[in-house]
Design a protein around this motif. Structure first.
Motif, PDB file in Angstrom:
ATOM      1  N   GLY A 141     -16.116 -21.239   4.737  1.00  0.00           N
ATOM      2  CA  GLY A 141     -16.829 -21.468   3.545  1.00  0.00           C
ATOM      3  C   GLY A 141     -16.465 -20.413   2.316  1.00  0.00           C
ATOM      4  N   ALA A 142     -15.409 -19.755   2.548  1.00  0.00           N
ATOM      5  CA  ALA A 142     -15.051 -18.996   1.490  1.00  0.00           C
ATOM      6  C   ALA A 142     -14.148 -19.769   0.430  1.00  0.00           C
ATOM      7  N   ASP A 143     -14.186 -19.000  -0.756  1.00  0.00           N
ATOM      8  CA  ASP A 143     -13.379 -19.505  -2.037  1.00  0.00           C
ATOM      9  C   ASP A 143     -12.013 -19.126  -1.774  1.00  0.00           C
ATOM     10  N   LEU A 144     -11.268 -19.763  -2.344  1.00  0.00           N
ATOM     11  CA  LEU A 144      -9.592 -19.302  -2.392  1.00  0.00           C
ATOM     12  C   LEU A 144      -9.320 -18.745  -3.815  1.00  0.00           C
ATOM     13  N   GLU A 145      -8.883 -17.626  -4.187  1.00  0.00           N
ATOM     14  CA  GLU A 145      -8.645 -17.226  -5.444  1.00  0.00           C
ATOM     15  C   GLU A 145      -7.180 -16.804  -5.521  1.00  0.00           C
ATOM     16  N   VAL A 146      -6.227 -17.190  -6.405  1.00  0.00           N
ATOM     17  CA  VAL A 146      -4.968 -16.531  -6.675  1.00  0.00           C
ATOM     18  C   VAL A 146      -5.334 -15.407  -7.530  1.00  0.00           C
ATOM     19  N   ASN A 147      -4.691 -14.164  -6.962  1.00  0.00           N
ATOM     20  CA  ASN A 147      -4.932 -12.916  -7.646  1.00  0.00           C
ATOM     21  C   ASN A 147      -3.695 -12.178  -7.392  1.00  0.00           C
ATOM     22  N   ARG A 180      -4.153  -5.943 -14.811  1.00  0.00           N
ATOM     23  CA  ARG A 180      -4.342  -5.804 -13.341  1.00  0.00           C
ATOM     24  C   ARG A 180      -5.686  -6.055 -12.911  1.00  0.00           C
ATOM     25  N   ALA A 181      -6.563  -5.830 -13.749  1.00  0.00           N
ATOM     26  CA  ALA A 181      -8.107  -6.202 -13.713  1.00  0.00           C
ATOM     27  C   ALA A 181      -8.486  -7.511 -13.616  1.00  0.00           C
ATOM     28  N   LYS A 182      -7.623  -8.347 -13.895  1.00  0.00           N
ATOM     29  CA  LYS A 182      -8.256  -9.950 -14.142  1.00  0.00           C
ATOM     30  C   LYS A 182      -8.580 -10.485 -12.979  1.00  0.00           C
ATOM     31  N   VAL A 183      -9.792 -11.036 -12.903  1.00  0.00           N
ATOM     32  CA  VAL A 183     -10.282 -12.084 -11.719  1.00  0.00           C
ATOM     33  C   VAL A 183     -11.249 -13.080 -12.445  1.00  0.00           C
ATOM     34  N   ASP A 235     -11.918 -14.596 -16.355  1.00  0.00           N
ATOM     35  CA  ASP A 235     -12.870 -14.203 -17.173  1.00  0.00           C
ATOM     36  C   ASP A 235     -13.664 -12.938 -16.670  1.00  0.00           C
ATOM     37  N   GLY A 236     -13.314 -12.436 -15.818  1.00  0.00           N
ATOM     38  CA  GLY A 236     -14.012 -11.402 -15.293  1.00  0.00           C
ATOM     39  C   GLY A 236     -13.025 -10.075 -14.887  1.00  0.00           C
ATOM     40  N   ARG A 237     -13.548  -9.142 -14.847  1.00  0.00           N
ATOM     41  CA  ARG A 237     -12.582  -7.896 -14.824  1.00  0.00           C
ATOM     42  C   ARG A 237     -12.818  -7.038 -13.768  1.00  0.00           C
ATOM     43  N   ILE A 238     -12.104  -6.180 -13.364  1.00  0.00           N
ATOM     44  CA  ILE A 238     -12.387  -5.092 -12.290  1.00  0.00           C
ATOM     45  C   ILE A 238     -12.472  -3.880 -12.938  1.00  0.00           C
ATOM     46  N   PRO A 239     -13.493  -3.229 -13.204  1.00  0.00           N
ATOM     47  CA  PRO A 239     -13.423  -1.941 -13.944  1.00  0.00           C
ATOM     48  C   PRO A 239     -12.615  -0.917 -13.244  1.00  0.00           C
TER      49      PRO A 239
END
Ligand code: ATP
Ligand code: MG
Length: 246
Positions: free
Chosen positions: A96-102, A142-145, A132-136
């Protein structure tokens, strides 16, 4: 595809190389990914190109974390997509997980090519394009998610992740499941669950454990509680240094 006799003693290793090369040709794997593959292969050779017992325990614990998460995400980079596209789709389905290209070396073309490749292998919803999200703590690219993907996840499975990003994700308080053949890689060292195994063997085995643990919260909790990250790293390193001890 490729014409290799299955009886070849290094069949799996040659098949893996071929898939990575094909990934580069299709625009889903970066040239850096070719080099990372070489590092992985060296460790796999030293581990005996098999799933050691401590890695199997890690794979079971990872399955348990994915199943018991509020919001689990399986992160997909260019090497993972080239090597195990269908297996990643199946794992996401079963848990039930999402797949995200990262991607570490992020380009819109490569993200789109990987998403398309996953769709060809049965994925219906692939995240990673919204960004539209960022890893602090990381520089801009490199921060984009995705804010509603890795950004909102409590559990992330990151195969072959860069050390800085693995560390930053951990600092966000996420439970991190890392697949990395090098037990001394920073990614493996910061993981909640370091899986020291080839992604080719690890993903199908996590899925198999997930099938077994599905619907059994007590067994899931037990797999999580009995796993010890430091012992798993030590066991893998000892196998590499001293050979077959398990
Ligand atoms: P750092 O210590 O900063 O993490 P690194 O050399 O590990 O540096 P990475 O880009 O994180 O740099 O390297 C990719 C990692 O993926 C390597 O540790 C390599 O062993 C591992 N790897 C490569 N191919 C595979 C594979 N097929 N399965 C599992 N792990 C792999
Ligand atoms: Mg690393």
């Amino acid at each position: 595809d490729v014409d290799l006799p299955e009886s070849h003693p290094r069949y799996e290793s040659l098949l893996t190389r071929h898939r990575i090369e094909a990934g580069v040709d299709r625009g889903i794997t970066s040239r850096q990914g070719l080099i990372a593959q070489g590092r992985g292969e060296a460790f796999d050779y030293l581990l005996g190109e098999r799933t050691i017992d401590s890695a199997d325990d890690a794979e079971r614990a990872a399955a348990a974390h994915l199943l018991s998460a509020d919001h689990a995400v399986v992160s997909v980079n260019g090497n993972a997509a080239a090597l195990v596209p269908g297996e990643l789709v199946e794992l996401a389905e079963v848990t039930g997980a999402d797949l995200e290209v990262n991607l570490f070396n992020r380009t819109e073309e490569r993200i789109e090519a990987i998403a398309e490749y996953l769709r060809e292998h049965g994925a219906t919803d692939v995240k990673g394009l919204t960004a539209d999200g960022r890893i602090p703590g990381l520089d801009h690219e490199r921060a984009k998610v995705d804010a509603d993907g890795i950004g909102a996840a409590d559990v992330v499975l990151v195969p072959l992740e860069d050390g800085d990003r693995a560390e930053a994700l951990g600092e966000m308080g996420k439970t991190e499941l890392v697949i990395d053949l090098n037990p001394r890689s920073r990614s493996a060292e910061v993981a909640t669950v370091p899986i020291i195994d080839n992604i080719i063997r690890a993903i199908p085995n996590i899925t198999e454990h997930a099938r077994d643990l599905r619907g059994d919260p007590d067994a899931q909790q037990d797999a999580i509680d009995t796993f010890d990250a430091d012992s798993a790293l030590t066991a893998a390193e000892r196998t590499i240094r001293e050979g077959d001890l398990e």
